[in-house]
Design a protein around this motif. Structure first.
Motif, PDB file in Angstrom:
ATOM      1  N   GLY A 121       0.799  -1.215   0.000  1.00  0.00           N
ATOM      2  CA  GLY A 121       0.000   0.000   0.000  1.00  0.00           C
ATOM      3  C   GLY A 121       0.829   1.260   0.000  1.00  0.00           C
ATOM      4  N   ARG A 122       2.145   1.133  -0.196  1.00  0.00           N
ATOM      5  CA  ARG A 122       3.032   2.284  -0.180  1.00  0.00           C
ATOM      6  C   ARG A 122       4.051   2.169  -1.311  1.00  0.00           C
ATOM      7  N   THR A 123       4.607   3.291  -1.713  1.00  0.00           N
ATOM      8  CA  THR A 123       5.704   3.273  -2.668  1.00  0.00           C
ATOM      9  C   THR A 123       6.968   2.828  -1.943  1.00  0.00           C
ATOM     10  N   PRO A 124       7.994   2.367  -2.666  1.00  0.00           N
ATOM     11  CA  PRO A 124       9.241   1.978  -2.010  1.00  0.00           C
ATOM     12  C   PRO A 124       9.844   3.105  -1.178  1.00  0.00           C
ATOM     13  N   LEU A 125       9.774   4.340  -1.688  1.00  0.00           N
ATOM     14  CA  LEU A 125      10.362   5.473  -0.982  1.00  0.00           C
ATOM     15  C   LEU A 125       9.656   5.730   0.343  1.00  0.00           C
ATOM     16  N   VAL A 126       8.323   5.703   0.321  1.00  0.00           N
ATOM     17  CA  VAL A 126       7.549   5.925   1.548  1.00  0.00           C
ATOM     18  C   VAL A 126       7.765   4.780   2.537  1.00  0.00           C
TER      19      VAL A 126
END
Length: 334
Positions: A260-265
């Motif tokens: 549910g998140r991008t890799p960066l987040v």
């Protein structure tokens, strides 16, 4: 090896200790005694000064004795919050070392590994450290061998990462004392699904998703492993994607679908969770914590911390300090 001798186990409890860890150890032992029809196991509650101790759930426990009055035990387990310290460190740590020299097996459950490590009795031994304390433990004890397994049995040092792991450790003690059949029956009494031994890794939550790390696709697992190894010196997402063998776009798509998140987040969340461990369970300033998770300034850390946890790091630390006993180390606010 089976034995007809009574096995006497001591539980050294500190203010704010996790009550579930104590009951998870004692209840299986009680059940084993009932099943075999004799007191294979006996146990005593111990506090440093012999006075009443309040658990983290605000339930009070009256110990059987003070640590200084302990004569002989087969095993002794420390149960505490990570910040726990002895009021009289010299004499109490000396007593632990004396018991160890005279044959007592020494162990710790959950946060109890911290005062045990501070006593010097974990030197040269591996210890199971709960994943939520791992960063704080590594920062305070960088030379220690930290196990990610649910339990660790290293010679005469036994450690369990949490309450469920403590139940597994008790089953291990039961199996050694009276056999696998009794251990299985005890597990069934409590509907404990399986007995986990050494080599079984702890399950860690995947942030913002109803899953754990061991349920993730290989690409995501490998990327998270790289993130975890580089919290202090952050990596570029493009470099991570190249290492795991996919494009940045594909890595982002798989991460978004599974966490549910991008890799960066997600990477930022890992860094913030390490920062929170250091703030709540360590004696580090906010500036030192910022450096430990790869930030050049405290301003950026504070901004990201507040976004992730919804509270300023100083307020978060104040809140946890309110519930610490007077003899526990209180973390600074600087």
């Amino acid at each position: 090896m089976h034995s007809d001798e009574n096995i006497h186990i001591g539980f050294l409890i500190f203010p704010g200790f996790p009550m579930a860890c104590l009951t998870s150890m004692i209840e299986p032992l009680r059940a084993a005694n009932e099943i075999v029809g004799r007191d294979v196991f006996a146990w005593s509650l111990i506090s440093e000064d012999g006075n009443r101790v309040e658990a983290s759930a605000r339930v009070g426990f009256d110990p059987h004795m003070a640590l200084s009055n302990v004569e002989a035990l087969n095993q002794l387990y420390l149960l505490s919050d990570p910040s726990s310290q002895f009021a009289d460190r010299q004499n109490s740590n000396g007593k632990l070392r004396k018991l160890a020299r005279h044959g007592t097996t020494i162990g710790a459950i959950s946060g109890g590994v911290f005062p045990l490590a501070r006593s010097g009795l974990l030197d040269g031994h591996a210890a199971s450290v709960h994943w939520c304390y791992a960063a704080a433990f590594a920062e305070e004890f960088p030379d220690f061998t930290q196990s990610t397994d649910v339990i660790s049995i290293d010679a005469r040092r036994l450690t369990a990462s949490g309450a469920a792991a403590a139940f597994d450790l008790s089953l291990h003690l039961i199996e050694n004392a009276v056999g696998a059949g009794v251990a299985t029956e005890v597990a069934c009494w409590f509907q404990h699904p399986m007995m986990r031994g050494q080599g079984v890794p702890q399950r860690k939550p995947t942030f913002a998703a109803e899953s754990t790390n061991d349920m993730l696709p290989r690409i995501v697992r490998d990327a998270i492993a790289m993130f975890t190894d580089h919290l202090e010196d952050p990596l570029n997402i493009a470099d991570v994607a190249r290492e795991v063998g996919v494009s940045v776009r594909q890595l982002e798509r798989v991460f978004q679908n599974t966490t549910g998140r991008t890799p960066l987040v997600y990477y930022r969340s890992l860094r913030m969770h390490k920062a929170r461990q250091l703030l709540l369970y360590g004696n580090y300033t906010i500036s030192e914590v910022s450096t430990a998770v790869g930030y050049a300034s405290s301003f950026t850390l504070i901004k990201n911390y507040t976004e992730v946890f919804g509270i300023h790091p100083k307020e978060d630390r104040k809140k946890v300090n309110m519930f610490r006993a007077g003899n526990n180390r209180v973390a600074p606010l600087a």
